[in-house]
Motif scaffolding. Structure first.
Motif, short mmCIF file in Angstrom:
data_model
loop_
_atom_site.label_atom_id
_atom_site.label_comp_id
_atom_site.label_asym_id
_atom_site.label_seq_id
_atom_site.Cartn_x
_atom_site.Cartn_y
_atom_site.Cartn_z
N GLU A 1 0.83 -1.20 0.00
CA GLU A 1 0.00 0.00 0.00
C GLU A 1 0.87 1.26 0.00
OE1 GLU A 1 -2.72 -0.43 3.25
OE2 GLU A 1 -3.99 -1.86 2.14
N ILE A 2 2.02 1.20 0.67
CA ILE A 2 2.96 2.32 0.59
C ILE A 2 3.47 2.46 -0.84
CG2 ILE A 2 5.25 3.12 1.29
CD1 ILE A 2 4.75 1.91 4.03
N ILE A 3 3.82 1.33 -1.44
CA ILE A 3 4.30 1.35 -2.83
C ILE A 3 3.24 1.95 -3.76
CG2 ILE A 3 4.93 -0.13 -4.79
CD1 ILE A 3 6.26 -2.01 -2.71
N SER A 4 1.99 1.55 -3.57
CA SER A 4 0.91 2.06 -4.42
C SER A 4 0.73 3.57 -4.25
CB SER A 4 -0.40 1.34 -4.10
OG SER A 4 -0.33 -0.01 -4.47
N SER A 5 0.80 4.05 -3.02
CA SER A 5 0.61 5.48 -2.79
C SER A 5 1.72 6.30 -3.42
CB SER A 5 0.54 5.78 -1.28
OG SER A 5 1.78 5.55 -0.65
N LEU A 6 2.95 5.77 -3.45
CA LEU A 6 4.06 6.48 -4.08
C LEU A 6 3.99 6.35 -5.61
CD1 LEU A 6 6.98 5.53 -1.66
CD2 LEU A 6 5.52 7.57 -1.63
N ALA A 7 3.56 5.18 -6.08
CA ALA A 7 3.45 4.97 -7.52
C ALA A 7 2.37 5.86 -8.12
CB ALA A 7 3.15 3.50 -7.82
N ASP A 8 1.37 6.22 -7.33
CA ASP A 8 0.27 7.05 -7.83
C ASP A 8 0.66 8.52 -7.97
OD1 ASP A 8 -1.41 4.91 -8.08
OD2 ASP A 8 -2.41 5.21 -6.15
N THR A 9 1.84 8.91 -7.49
CA THR A 9 2.28 10.30 -7.64
C THR A 9 2.81 10.53 -9.05
OG1 THR A 9 4.59 9.94 -6.98
CG2 THR A 9 2.97 10.26 -5.21
N ARG A 10 3.09 11.79 -9.36
CA ARG A 10 3.60 12.13 -10.69
C ARG A 10 5.12 12.06 -10.77
NH1 ARG A 10 2.77 17.19 -12.61
NH2 ARG A 10 2.69 18.11 -10.51
N ALA A 11 5.78 11.67 -9.67
CA ALA A 11 7.25 11.58 -9.67
C ALA A 11 7.72 10.59 -10.72
CB ALA A 11 7.76 11.18 -8.30
N GLY A 12 8.83 10.92 -11.39
CA GLY A 12 9.31 10.07 -12.47
C GLY A 12 10.13 8.89 -12.02
N THR A 13 10.79 9.00 -10.85
CA THR A 13 11.69 7.95 -10.36
C THR A 13 11.48 7.79 -8.85
OG1 THR A 13 13.34 8.51 -12.04
CG2 THR A 13 14.07 7.17 -10.18
N ILE A 14 11.23 6.55 -8.42
CA ILE A 14 10.98 6.30 -7.00
C ILE A 14 11.73 5.04 -6.56
CG2 ILE A 14 9.25 5.76 -5.25
CD1 ILE A 14 7.23 7.32 -6.90
N PHE A 15 12.42 5.15 -5.44
CA PHE A 15 13.09 4.01 -4.82
C PHE A 15 12.37 3.68 -3.52
CE2 PHE A 15 16.18 6.12 -7.46
CZ PHE A 15 16.88 5.09 -8.06
N VAL A 16 12.09 2.40 -3.33
CA VAL A 16 11.49 1.91 -2.08
C VAL A 16 12.44 0.84 -1.53
CG1 VAL A 16 9.55 0.74 -1.00
CG2 VAL A 16 9.14 2.39 -2.85
N VAL A 17 13.01 1.10 -0.36
CA VAL A 17 14.01 0.21 0.21
C VAL A 17 13.56 -0.22 1.60
CG1 VAL A 17 16.43 -0.06 0.85
CG2 VAL A 17 15.81 1.42 -1.08
N SER A 18 13.37 -1.52 1.78
CA SER A 18 12.95 -2.06 3.08
C SER A 18 14.10 -2.84 3.71
CB SER A 18 11.74 -2.98 2.91
OG SER A 18 11.43 -3.61 4.13
N ASP A 19 14.60 -2.31 4.81
CA ASP A 19 15.66 -2.97 5.58
C ASP A 19 15.00 -3.57 6.82
OD1 ASP A 19 18.02 -3.79 6.66
OD2 ASP A 19 18.94 -1.81 6.77
N ALA A 20 14.12 -4.55 6.59
CA ALA A 20 13.29 -5.09 7.66
C ALA A 20 13.50 -6.59 7.78
CB ALA A 20 11.82 -4.76 7.40
N CYS A 21 12.52 -7.29 8.37
CA CYS A 21 12.59 -8.73 8.62
C CYS A 21 13.76 -9.06 9.53
CB CYS A 21 12.68 -9.53 7.32
SG CYS A 21 11.28 -9.25 6.25
N ARG A 22 13.90 -8.33 10.62
CA ARG A 22 14.98 -8.57 11.57
C ARG A 22 14.75 -9.91 12.29
NH1 ARG A 22 18.12 -3.86 11.72
NH2 ARG A 22 17.49 -2.74 9.85
N ASN A 23 15.82 -10.64 12.50
CA ASN A 23 15.69 -12.00 13.02
C ASN A 23 15.42 -12.07 14.52
OD1 ASN A 23 18.17 -11.30 13.99
ND2 ASN A 23 19.32 -12.89 12.92
N THR A 24 15.18 -10.93 15.15
CA THR A 24 14.83 -10.93 16.57
C THR A 24 13.32 -10.94 16.78
OG1 THR A 24 15.08 -8.52 16.50
CG2 THR A 24 16.92 -9.80 17.37
N LEU A 25 12.53 -10.98 15.71
CA LEU A 25 11.08 -11.00 15.84
C LEU A 25 10.66 -12.27 16.58
CD1 LEU A 25 8.46 -9.51 15.12
CD2 LEU A 25 8.41 -10.80 12.99
N ARG A 26 9.92 -12.13 17.67
CA ARG A 26 9.66 -13.25 18.57
C ARG A 26 8.57 -14.20 18.06
NH1 ARG A 26 13.85 -11.32 20.23
NH2 ARG A 26 14.15 -10.30 22.22
N TRP A 27 7.45 -13.66 17.57
CA TRP A 27 6.30 -14.52 17.32
C TRP A 27 6.50 -15.49 16.18
CZ3 TRP A 27 3.68 -14.54 12.68
CH2 TRP A 27 3.83 -13.42 11.85
#
Length: 312
Positions: free
Chosen positions: A141-167
């Protein structure tokens, strides 16, 4: 002394003209960086995301980005920041370049039979996939909201999925992200391989920040080199993931590189390929005008021990 002052004034005026030309060609560069460390015990506190966004922010500022940073953003703060960022990109139009970077916890789970990736806001308890669907923020949904803008070039970088997540300690449950579908004009990068996690060690941010500063590299090349450096330090060479759909070449630190003259050891650069960030950085050094004639000019200075020239 008067001659030196006159030379410096002319050099600054020439560099300013070049800077304005570069800005007119490329348009504004805007970045939104979010680093979340503060999580409850059921999720697991992190140590590096604040440093990660500092490193990324420093690199992006050096190559001409107007950087907005947010630390320990809850769900409302995260969504509001993304909406404001999208509004700014939309106002700037086709010439704008957007860079969204998130460091923190994230996980994936099925929604209506399809794997979806979620960012986990700070101070948020997530102990099972159901809570993730309700309390997390969907990356697509973040990607879609940025893609819907008129900007010509967009980078989306996710530095997530950390291995300390408990559940998600059960390895039968995918902890890492699924591949995101890119859109025209977008470059989407995930810090680790599909379904894998990444340690809270800052390696991805450090490697990428270093490559963004390198002149003469396309975005694809900068990310590829950073990915390889990360993978060399991961078990089984886990290569970060990217989906690339840029419409044209983009170079964070300028696509022109210094060309060496084997006979003289000189390096020469000619406008208007000088990037906005490069023009700004050169103002901090010593310049001298080698030649001026009407609208034509050439500036000489020393760079990496060699005489370099910029002309316009």
């Amino acid at each position: 002394m008067q001659n030196l002052a006159r030379v410096f004034f002319i050099a600054m005026a020439a560099a300013l003209a070049w800077t304005m030309a570069a800005a007119a060609q490329e348009g504004p560069r805007l970045a939104l960086l979010i680093g979340n460390e503060a999580y409850p015990a059921g999720v697991g506190a992190l140590a590096r995301p604040h440093e990660d966004i500092e490193e990324m922010g420093s690199a992006l500022s050096a190559v001409g980005f107007d950087v907005t940073s947010l630390r320990d953003a809850d769900r409302d703060e995260l969504l509001t920041a993304v909406l404001n960022f999208a509004d700014r990109l939309n106002e700037e139009g086709e010439g704008a370049v957007g860079f969204f970077y998130y460091a923190g916890h994230g996980a994936s789970t099925e929604v209506a039979g399809r794997r979806r990736n979620f960012l986990i806001p700070a101070q948020t308890s997530v102990t099972n996939p159901r809570e993730l669907r309700v309390r997390g923020v969907r990356l697509d949904e973040i990607i879609s909201s940025l893609a819907d803008t008129r900007a010509g070039t967009i980078f989306v970088v996710s530095d997530a999925c950390r291995n300390t997540l408990r559940w998600s300690a059960d390895r039968s449950t995918p902890r890492g992200f699924a591949v995101e579908q890119s859109r025209p004009g977008m470059f989407i990068a995930l810090a680790t391989s599909e379904d894998e996690t990444t340690p809270d060690d800052g390696l991805f941010a450090t490697a990428l920040a270093e490559q963004l500063r390198q002149p003469g590299q396309t975005a694809e090349r900068s990310f590829t080199l950073a990915f390889r450096e990360v993978a060399r330090s991961r078990d089984d060479y886990r290569l970060p993931t990217a989906q690339m759909a840029l419409r044209e070449d983009f170079c964070f630190a300028g696509c022109a590189v210094a060309s060496n003259d084997a006979a003289s050891g000189n390096a020469t650069r000619t406008g208007p390929a000088l990037s906005l960030a490069e023009a700004r950085s050169r103002l901090a050094g010593y310049w001298r005008v080698a030649e001026t004639s009407g609208d034509d000019w050439r500036i000489e200075f020393f760079e990496d021990g060699r005489l370099a020239q910029y002309g316009g």
